[in-house]
Design a protein around this motif. Sequence first.
Motif, mmCIF file in Angstrom:
data_model
loop_
_atom_site.group_PDB
_atom_site.id
_atom_site.type_symbol
_atom_site.label_atom_id
_atom_site.label_comp_id
_atom_site.label_asym_id
_atom_site.label_seq_id
_atom_site.Cartn_x
_atom_site.Cartn_y
_atom_site.Cartn_z
ATOM 1 N N LYS A 194 7.523 0.640 -8.981
ATOM 2 C CA LYS A 194 7.300 1.055 -10.568
ATOM 3 C C LYS A 194 5.679 0.753 -10.683
ATOM 4 O O LYS A 194 5.267 1.496 -11.619
ATOM 5 C CB LYS A 194 8.195 0.129 -11.323
ATOM 6 C CG LYS A 194 9.883 0.712 -11.554
ATOM 7 C CD LYS A 194 10.536 -0.187 -12.453
ATOM 8 C CE LYS A 194 11.844 0.454 -12.583
ATOM 9 N NZ LYS A 194 12.626 0.819 -11.330
ATOM 10 N N VAL A 195 5.056 -0.449 -10.239
ATOM 11 C CA VAL A 195 3.926 -0.440 -10.347
ATOM 12 C C VAL A 195 2.893 0.791 -9.966
ATOM 13 O O VAL A 195 2.051 1.240 -10.764
ATOM 14 C CB VAL A 195 3.420 -1.840 -9.782
ATOM 15 C CG1 VAL A 195 1.869 -2.248 -10.125
ATOM 16 C CG2 VAL A 195 4.084 -2.959 -10.584
ATOM 17 N N TRP A 201 9.824 7.481 -13.562
ATOM 18 C CA TRP A 201 9.015 6.213 -13.183
ATOM 19 C C TRP A 201 10.423 5.190 -13.084
ATOM 20 O O TRP A 201 10.413 4.136 -12.307
ATOM 21 C CB TRP A 201 8.271 5.884 -14.459
ATOM 22 C CG TRP A 201 7.648 4.348 -14.323
ATOM 23 C CD1 TRP A 201 6.849 3.731 -13.546
ATOM 24 C CD2 TRP A 201 8.157 3.170 -15.189
ATOM 25 N NE1 TRP A 201 6.800 2.418 -13.655
ATOM 26 C CE2 TRP A 201 7.631 2.151 -14.680
ATOM 27 C CE3 TRP A 201 9.306 3.400 -16.138
ATOM 28 C CZ2 TRP A 201 8.135 0.846 -15.302
ATOM 29 C CZ3 TRP A 201 9.580 1.877 -16.554
ATOM 30 C CH2 TRP A 201 9.005 0.913 -16.313
ATOM 31 N N TRP A 202 11.459 5.263 -14.134
ATOM 32 C CA TRP A 202 12.356 4.363 -14.016
ATOM 33 C C TRP A 202 13.272 4.453 -12.829
ATOM 34 O O TRP A 202 13.837 3.273 -12.236
ATOM 35 C CB TRP A 202 13.379 4.745 -15.228
ATOM 36 C CG TRP A 202 14.564 3.782 -15.335
ATOM 37 C CD1 TRP A 202 15.650 3.833 -14.766
ATOM 38 C CD2 TRP A 202 14.305 2.398 -15.695
ATOM 39 N NE1 TRP A 202 16.529 2.801 -15.427
ATOM 40 C CE2 TRP A 202 15.731 1.866 -15.709
ATOM 41 C CE3 TRP A 202 13.396 1.510 -16.128
ATOM 42 C CZ2 TRP A 202 15.939 0.521 -16.136
ATOM 43 C CZ3 TRP A 202 13.542 0.272 -16.705
ATOM 44 C CH2 TRP A 202 14.859 -0.134 -16.512
ATOM 45 N N ARG A 203 13.281 5.480 -12.094
ATOM 46 C CA ARG A 203 14.152 5.832 -10.961
ATOM 47 C C ARG A 203 13.202 5.398 -9.728
ATOM 48 O O ARG A 203 13.907 5.281 -8.683
ATOM 49 C CB ARG A 203 14.342 7.192 -10.784
ATOM 50 C CG ARG A 203 15.618 7.746 -11.943
ATOM 51 C CD ARG A 203 16.909 6.990 -11.756
ATOM 52 N NE ARG A 203 17.803 7.306 -12.827
ATOM 53 C CZ ARG A 203 18.316 8.430 -13.117
ATOM 54 N NH1 ARG A 203 18.260 9.096 -12.418
ATOM 55 N NH2 ARG A 203 19.114 8.420 -14.056
ATOM 56 N N GLY A 204 11.882 5.322 -9.830
ATOM 57 C CA GLY A 204 11.103 4.924 -8.526
ATOM 58 C C GLY A 204 11.292 3.606 -8.082
ATOM 59 O O GLY A 204 11.716 2.732 -8.655
ATOM 60 N N GLY A 261 3.870 3.503 -9.030
ATOM 61 C CA GLY A 261 4.181 4.684 -9.953
ATOM 62 C C GLY A 261 3.549 5.021 -11.322
ATOM 63 O O GLY A 261 3.150 6.058 -11.486
ATOM 64 N N ALA A 262 3.626 3.822 -12.014
ATOM 65 C CA ALA A 262 2.937 3.941 -13.305
ATOM 66 C C ALA A 262 1.452 4.137 -13.065
ATOM 67 O O ALA A 262 0.779 4.846 -13.857
ATOM 68 C CB ALA A 262 3.142 2.543 -13.936
ATOM 69 N N VAL A 263 0.786 3.232 -12.155
ATOM 70 C CA VAL A 263 -0.728 3.659 -11.776
ATOM 71 C C VAL A 263 -0.839 5.118 -11.585
ATOM 72 O O VAL A 263 -1.729 5.786 -12.062
ATOM 73 C CB VAL A 263 -1.084 2.809 -10.745
ATOM 74 C CG1 VAL A 263 -2.514 3.389 -10.506
ATOM 75 C CG2 VAL A 263 -1.144 1.365 -11.309
ATOM 76 N N ALA A 264 -0.335 5.612 -10.568
ATOM 77 C CA ALA A 264 -0.152 6.893 -10.123
ATOM 78 C C ALA A 264 -0.176 8.124 -11.548
ATOM 79 O O ALA A 264 -0.990 8.967 -11.631
ATOM 80 C CB ALA A 264 0.731 7.572 -9.186
ATOM 81 N N MET A 265 0.906 8.009 -12.322
ATOM 82 C CA MET A 265 1.075 9.005 -13.450
ATOM 83 C C MET A 265 0.120 8.620 -14.350
ATOM 84 O O MET A 265 -0.657 9.460 -15.125
ATOM 85 C CB MET A 265 2.369 8.205 -14.131
ATOM 86 C CG MET A 265 3.457 8.643 -13.106
ATOM 87 S SD MET A 265 5.240 8.251 -14.030
ATOM 88 C CE MET A 265 6.403 8.910 -12.576
#
Length: 439
Positions: free
Chosen positions: A234-235, A228-231, A237-241
């Motif tokens: 980030k928003v 996530w930090w490397r994406g 990415g966080a939602v997908a995770m």
Amino acid sequence: MRDIILLLIIGWITLQAFRRPWIGILGWTWLSIMNPHQLTWALKTMPFAAAMGGATLIGLFITRDRRDYSQTHESITLMLFMAWMCITLPFSLIWDESFELWKRVMKIDLMILVAIVLLHSKRHVMLLTWVLVISIGFFGVKGGAFTLATGGGYKVWGPENTYIEGNNEVALAIVMVIPLMRFLQLQMTAKWAKTTMTVCMVLMAASALGSHSRGALLAIAAMALVLWWRGKNKVMGAVAMVVIGAALLSMMPAEWWERMGTIKTYERDESAMGRINAWWMAYNVAKSNFFGGGFYIWTGSLFAIYAPDPNDTHAAHSIYFMVLGEQGFPGLFLFLTLFTMVWFTAGKLRTKAMAQPQTLWLSQLGSMLQVSLAGYAVGGAFLSLSYWDLPYNLLILAVVGQRWLQRKEWLREKEEPVIYWPEFLKKRFEKKKRAPLLP
């Protein structure tokens, strides 16, 4: 029929290893990581790895292919680690068993060094990555489908008679390979191929959870945080995770949640306290023996001498304490130094390879290698996989990638079919198309 097909494949790879030893390296890695012969009826005890390793070593000296004997910080440190294990061997507390395990570790590390000499191109990097993904993905995707079908009510186990036979070990292997799958996905262009890889990665995550391994859960969390930090976004990415994680966790049964809950109450969990007892035992062995106790110290006789609870005999259940107890403080220092170097080499790839469009793939590789190493560092704190091949194969990818970047290979490397598997199949299919008949 399955045995015959596998025998023919292994035989062909072994013959190719004499002329093209880099093919032997790929075959050795496949046999060592996946152990496909363990899935057969009659070939389980055949010495395929020894035959392929021998053919590769012969090919190393007779091939006309390119070989690179230059040394890197990683290869030098690995050789120092091997030398230290040779020095500590005569001081082993239990000689016979320690000698047998020493031979196995030396074979693995020797082939890692040979791989660094033989592999040099982008194609080699891609092929090795595919071998690692297929070798572990076979069990991970199958285990994920099993977990979804059974609602997580049963544990996922690894292949018998291998390093990753246990549920904890196979879970860590699966977790470490997920970033490599993501790397391959980034190289794909076909939408269906990207979607297929996404499904496989989700099944891999489900398989890791289905192993009921607490270490795997922590490793997934660590990897997800780094990823996530490397994406870039980030928003999203966080939602997908969160969505994928919530979907997978919602299907896990009550007993899974109870087991994961013991992470907070480890002092009341017998398994967790047994591991802590083994860690103290490893520390006491290293403190009392400068050269460590050797490769085979996890026995009742030595626990009776060095462990706080002499009646609670456990395996190391930690890559760090395993090396500490077996190789002493100098061995642990070399082990940590080695993988710290791999981490920083991968980081250099991630940053420096962004400069050119032709090297972007290498930046993505470096990033995913660091994600995988984060999983190994966290999950390995609770598992005995200090000498297994897969982490050292990450070292190979980092070293070969660094050499490729330093020599600016993209400026002179011949155009050749790099294995992005779906595109490869597409090209083969297009070649076989017949020209339309004229009216």
